[in-house]
Design a protein around this motif. Structure first.
Motif, short mmCIF file in Angstrom:
data_model
loop_
_atom_site.label_atom_id
_atom_site.label_comp_id
_atom_site.label_asym_id
_atom_site.label_seq_id
_atom_site.Cartn_x
_atom_site.Cartn_y
_atom_site.Cartn_z
N GLU A 32 0.86 -1.19 0.00
CA GLU A 32 0.00 0.00 0.00
C GLU A 32 0.90 1.24 0.00
O GLU A 32 1.82 1.36 0.81
N ALA A 33 0.57 2.18 -0.92
CA ALA A 33 1.42 3.36 -1.07
C ALA A 33 1.19 4.39 0.04
O ALA A 33 2.13 5.08 0.46
N ARG A 46 -16.90 10.17 3.23
CA ARG A 46 -16.93 9.03 2.28
C ARG A 46 -17.77 7.93 2.90
O ARG A 46 -17.37 7.30 3.87
N ALA A 49 -23.03 2.64 0.54
CA ALA A 49 -24.20 1.78 0.73
C ALA A 49 -23.70 0.38 0.38
O ALA A 49 -23.23 0.15 -0.73
N ASP A 285 -11.94 -0.77 -8.51
CA ASP A 285 -11.86 0.32 -9.50
C ASP A 285 -10.71 0.13 -10.47
O ASP A 285 -10.70 0.74 -11.53
N GLY A 295 -24.95 3.41 -6.14
CA GLY A 295 -24.14 3.02 -4.98
C GLY A 295 -23.54 1.63 -5.17
O GLY A 295 -23.61 0.79 -4.27
N GLY A 297 -20.26 0.84 -6.98
CA GLY A 297 -18.84 0.68 -7.34
C GLY A 297 -18.11 -0.25 -6.37
O GLY A 297 -17.48 -1.23 -6.77
N MET A 298 -18.19 0.06 -5.09
CA MET A 298 -17.53 -0.76 -4.07
C MET A 298 -18.16 -2.16 -4.04
O MET A 298 -17.46 -3.16 -3.89
N ASN A 299 -19.48 -2.21 -4.20
CA ASN A 299 -20.16 -3.51 -4.16
C ASN A 299 -19.69 -4.42 -5.30
O ASN A 299 -19.48 -5.61 -5.10
#
Ligand SMILES: Cc1cc2nc3c(=O)[nH]c(=O)nc-3n(C[C@H](O)[C@H](O)[C@H](O)COP(=O)(O)OP(=O)(O)OC[C@H]3O[C@@H](n4cnc5c(N)ncnc54)[C@H](O)[C@@H]3O)c2cc1C
Length: 384
Positions: A32-33, A46, A49, A285, A295, A297-299
């Motif tokens: 992780e940067a 941030r 859902a 992503d 809601g 993208g993360m899902n």
């Protein structure tokens, strides 16, 4: 150093990938940067859902129950308004036969819980903060060199380094990016009236406004607004922003009080030419970016993780084997394509001042409300 898998990117998607794979018995290095995030008690603007299907995944990872439940809010119903009709499209958990349609929680809360779990995991090495300088994909292994000179070799690289993925560029995987010329303006508010655990959304011809229920009378706003309007929103004083947001939502929750400063994120539809390359799998992503109006993208990213982990842990072969990677890509293609297309279609249908489209979208919303099978199909995807 040699390992089975190197996960590059320790956001929510990368951290859950590293955790699930090392729990499953693979040796993992997570790179992780950034610096580890602090979990403080301030509210995070941030917010995600998260679908019931992904909550189940986080529960299985032993992460869900470690998060402070008083910071998580269930969604019991959704109301969606078009730009003409006064009556919303309604979805509710009771009619869908589930306890909740989803949960709203903060990025920082989930990030801290995942990283705490990572720190207590064997066979997992965390390199953070660490910057990558070179990546080579060989026939049987991939070799990563860090800026500080350290080298790590692995059978498989997993790119979880976000929309501008450095890893994806090293592998030469092309993307098609279509900017929406909109920014997602986010902020949290304390509302005068209770939200009743209802997520509210207004599709307007100049943008899409969502109010997501947070614990207490708080709400999280995601306003996908065209660039000029987003800039104006970002320049408002807290009092002006509260008034503008309350008015845009027809004062349905009374007056607003701002509890986190507004932040804005450019919105893009990004499709990868492929989710894999030799010795490489992409998740989250790094593999796709969709409009946040649903809601999802993360899902989508967490569903990538579940599928990738399933195929990697099942195989008796080398985890970087091309046939295994193809299985991962094939099993994710339909979900990723459908979510990109549905969110893109809705954005174009609503954020448009063509009168014919105006008629179509509002008639469509009314029809969906009276067609239980269509509603059920929409719900099935939202709950996954
Ligand atoms: C306004 C808005 C609202 C949204 N709301 C929702 C929602 O309600 N529900 C939902 O499901 N989705 C939502 N999304 C989408 C969601 O934010 C993204 O899909 C999600 O954050 C992607 O997570 P990720 O871990 O793949 O990438 P990121 O969060 O971008 O994480 C990437 C990580 O990789 C690290 N990194 C980057 N480059 C390198 C490198 N070279 N080496 C090492 N590390 C690196 C970064 O430091 C970071 O930690 C929303 C998006 C927006 C813009």
């Amino acid at each position: 150093m040699n390992t089975d898998v190197i996960v590059i990117g320790g956001g929510l998607v990368g951290a859950s990938t590293a955790l699930a794979l090392s729990r499953g018995g693979l040796s993992v290095v997570l790179v992780e940067a950034g610096l580890p995030q602090e979990n403080n008690t301030e509210w995070d603007s941030r917010i995600y859902a998260i679908t019931p299907g992904n909550v189940e995944f986080l529960r299985d990872l032993g992460v869900w129950n470690t998060m402070d439940a008083s910071r998580i809010n269930p969604i019991h119903a959704m109301q969606v308004w078009g730009d003409v009709s006064n009556s919303p499209l309604n979805f509710d958990a009771y009619s869908a036969g589930v306890a909740e349609l989803g949960f709203i929680l903060e990025n920082r809360l989930m990030h801290a819980a995942l990283w705490k779990a990572l720190e207590h995991t064997q066979d997992l090495q965390i390199l953070c903060p660490a910057r990558c300088s070179a990546l080579e994909f060989g026939k049987d292994t991939a070799h990563l060199t860090l800026e500080d000179g350290r080298n790590v070799s692995a059978k498989l690289i997993i790119a979880a380094d976000g929309a501008n993925s450095w890893v994806r560029k090293q592998a030469g995987v092309e993307v098609v990016a279509e900017p929406y010329h909109q920014l997602g303006v986010v902020a949290n508010f304390d509302a005068e009236k209770p939200h009743g655990n209802i997520a509210r959304q207004w599709f307007k011809d100049d943008g899409i406004l969502a109010w997501l229920p947070l614990p207490g009378n708080r709400i999280s706003m995601v306003w996908s607004a065209f660039e000029a309007q987003a800039k104006t929103l970002m320049e408002l004083t807290p009092e002006q922003l509260c008034h503008t947001v309350a008015e845009a939502g027809h004062h349905s929750l009374g007056a607003m009080h701002l509890i986190t400063p507004a932040a804005a994120f450019p919105l893009v539809l990004q499709r990868n030419q492929s989710m894999i390359a030799p010795r490489l799998a992409m998740v989250g992503d790094a593999a796709h970016q969709v409009h946040p109006l649903a809601g999802q993208g993360m899902n989508l990213g967490l569903r990538d993780v579940q599928m990738l982990v399933e195929v990697l842990l099942k195989t008796q072969r080398d985890v970087g084997d091309w046939a295994i990677l193809r299985r991962y890509e094939r099993s994710r293609k339909a979900d990723v394509f459908a979510m990109g297309s549905v969110t893109d279609g809705l954005q174009k249908l609503f954020n448009n001042d063509d009168p014919m489209l105006g008629f179509l979208r509002n008639t469509g919303l009314r029809m969906v409300n009276h067609l239980p099978p269509v509603k059920r199909a929409l719900m099935a995807r939202a709950l996954a």
